[in-house]
Design an enzyme around this catalytic site. Structure first.
Site, PDB file in Angstrom:
ATOM      1  N   HIS A  37       7.375  -6.744  -4.419  1.00 32.66           N
ATOM      2  CA  HIS A  37       7.081  -8.025  -4.183  1.00 32.66           C
ATOM      3  C   HIS A  37       8.395  -8.954  -5.428  1.00 32.66           C
ATOM      4  O   HIS A  37       8.193 -10.045  -4.950  1.00 32.66           O
ATOM      5  CB  HIS A  37       5.671  -8.355  -5.335  1.00 32.66           C
ATOM      6  CG  HIS A  37       4.592  -8.107  -5.228  1.00 32.66           C
ATOM      7  ND1 HIS A  37       4.042  -6.433  -5.509  1.00 32.66           N
ATOM      8  CD2 HIS A  37       3.819  -7.569  -3.984  1.00 32.66           C
ATOM      9  CE1 HIS A  37       2.949  -5.773  -4.890  1.00 32.66           C
ATOM     10  NE2 HIS A  37       2.623  -6.948  -3.417  1.00 32.66           N
ATOM     11  N   SER A 191       5.401   0.411  -3.466  1.00 33.97           N
ATOM     12  CA  SER A 191       3.660   0.220  -2.648  1.00 33.97           C
ATOM     13  C   SER A 191       2.654  -0.181  -3.757  1.00 33.97           C
ATOM     14  O   SER A 191       3.337   1.402  -4.647  1.00 33.97           O
ATOM     15  CB  SER A 191       3.303   0.762  -1.976  1.00 33.97           C
ATOM     16  OG  SER A 191       1.573   0.642  -1.290  1.00 33.97           O
ATOM     17  N   ARG A 193       0.464   0.965  -4.188  1.00 34.51           N
ATOM     18  CA  ARG A 193      -0.691   2.242  -3.746  1.00 34.51           C
ATOM     19  C   ARG A 193      -0.320   3.623  -4.504  1.00 34.51           C
ATOM     20  O   ARG A 193      -1.080   4.834  -4.706  1.00 34.51           O
ATOM     21  CB  ARG A 193      -1.091   2.364  -2.833  1.00 34.51           C
ATOM     22  CG  ARG A 193      -2.798   1.434  -2.163  1.00 34.51           C
ATOM     23  CD  ARG A 193      -3.283   1.761  -0.843  1.00 34.51           C
ATOM     24  NE  ARG A 193      -4.103   0.679  -1.021  1.00 34.51           N
ATOM     25  CZ  ARG A 193      -5.243  -0.676   0.269  1.00 34.51           C
ATOM     26  NH1 ARG A 193      -3.647  -0.989   0.401  1.00 34.51           N
ATOM     27  NH2 ARG A 193      -5.230  -0.666  -0.196  1.00 34.51           N
TER      28      ARG A 193
END
Ligand code: PAF
Length: 293
Positions: A37, A191, A193
Site C-alpha cells: 500500500h 498482502s 492476509r
C-alpha cells in the site's frame, strides 16, 4: 493529516482541492496497510498535489464464508503510517455512510455496478459477487472523493483490468494507475492476509511467486501451449505440501478469457490462487509473448 468520515465532508475537501487548481489522487484501500500500500501512496504523492487514502473494509466484496468479520483493522496505526508520508487526508467512512439505504424495507443495496465477462474467470469464477462489490464500492469512492487519478496494485491484476474497463465503459473522468507488486525478500507478494500464515505456511507460500516466475520462464523459452505453461506453474505449486491450489491459469491480458495457444506478441496474464488453511493468497504476472526474430 485530516480524518474525513462523511461523504459530504469528503466531497467538500475534493471541491476545495479542485477549485485551487490542485490535482487529487485517491489510493483506495481496506486498511491493514503494508509495504505494498505504501508503494501506492508514494506513487500517488509523486503524481498529484493532494493525496487521499480511503480506508474502508467493504462488506459487499466478501462472500458469506469469507473473512469480513476478522479482516485486520487498525485505523490509528494506518493513520500514523500515512501521516508520516505526507498524505493529506484519510477517508474512513462507516458502512452506513457508504451504504446509506441498507436498513430500508428492501433487502440490502439495490444499486450495483457490474462489469460482465471479465469477472467470469480467475478469482471471479470462485468468488461469487466479489467483483460486483469492488466495482460498486470503487464507483462510490470515486463519487465521494472526486479524484483525478486513482492508484491500485498490480497484485490484484484482475481487479485492475476490471476497474480500467469500468472507467472506460462508464466514461468516468479518472485515470487508473497500476503499481508494480511489492515483494518480500523471498518473492512473496505483500498482502494484508500474509499476517494470517503460520511460520511454516509462510515458508511454503513462496511457491506462488515461483509459479508465476516459472510461467514467465516457460513463455520466454518459447512454449506455445498454455497447457505447458500451466504444467510448469502447477509443478512449482506442488512443492508446498500444505497449499491447496484454487487455480493456476494463463488468460488473455485484456479480456481475461481462456486461451490455448501463445502467439508471438500476445499479452497474457499468468495467475494463481492458493489456500493455506483458510488463508487465500494470489499472485500473477502480465507477460508479453516474445516475437520471433
Ligand atoms: O484492493 C482493495 O483493497 C479493495 O478491493 C478496494 C479496491 C479498496 C475496494 O474495496
Amino acid at each position: 493529516m485530516k480524518r474525513i468520515t462523511t461523504v459530504d465532508a469528503m466531497q467538500r475537501f475534493a471541491d476545495r482541492t479542485r477549485s485551487q487548481d490542485c490535482t487529487l489522487a485517491l489510493v483506495p484501500t481496506m486498511g491493514a496497510l503494508h509495504e505494498g500500500h505504501l508503494a501506492l501512496v508514494e506513487d500517488a504523492l509523486d503524481r498529484a498535489d493532494r493525496v487521499v487514502v480511503s480506508i474502508f473494509v467493504n462488506p459487499t466484496q466478501f462472500g458469506p464464508e469469507e473473512d469480513y468479520d476478522t479482516y485486520p483493522r487498525d485505523l490509528e496505526r494506518d493513520e500514523e503510517l500515512l501521516s508520516a508520508r505526507g498524505v493529506d487526508a484519510v477517508f474512513a467512512p462507516s458502512v452506513d455512510e457508504m451504504y446509506p439505504n441498507a436498513d430500508d424495507a428492501l433487502d440490502g443495496p439495490v444499486t450495483w455496478v457490474t462489469v460482465e465477462q471479465l469477472t467470469d474467470s480467475l478469482c471471479g469464477a470462485y468468488r461469487d459477487g466479489h467483483f460486483r462489490g469492488v466495482t460498486t464500492v470503487v464507483s462510490k469512492l470515486f463519487h465521494a472523493c472526486k479524484p483525478h487519478v486513482a492508484v491500485f496494485g498490480t497484485k490484484d491484476a484482475q481487479q485492475l483490468v476490471v476497474l480500467r474497463r469500468m472507467v472506460e465503459d462508464l466514461l468516468l473522468d479518472v485515470d487508473i494507475v497500476g503499481v508494480e507488486t511489492v515483494r518480500e525478500e523471498d518473492g512473496l507478494a505483500a498482502s494484508s492476509r500474509n499476517a494470517y500464515l503460520s511460520p511454516d505456511e509462510r515458508r511454503q507460500a513462496v511457491v506462488l511467486s515461483r509459479a508465476v516466475r516459472a510461467a514467465e520462464q516457460r513463455i520466454r523459452q518459447g512454449e506455445q501451449q498454455v497447457e505447458g505453461v500451466v504444467e510448469a506453474m502447477n509443478d512449482a505449486l506442488s512443492r508446498a505440501p500444505d497449499g491447496r491450489v484454487q487455480y493456476a491459469d494463463v488468460v488473455d491480458a485484456r479480456t481475461l478469457q481462456p486461451i490455448d495457444r501463445l502467439d508471438p506478441g500476445d499479452d497474457v496474464l499468468a495467475a494463481v490462487a492458493v489456500f493455506f488453511g483458510d488463508t487465500r493468497l494470489i499472485d500473477n504476472a502480465f507477460i508479453s509473448v516474445p516475437s520471433e526474430d
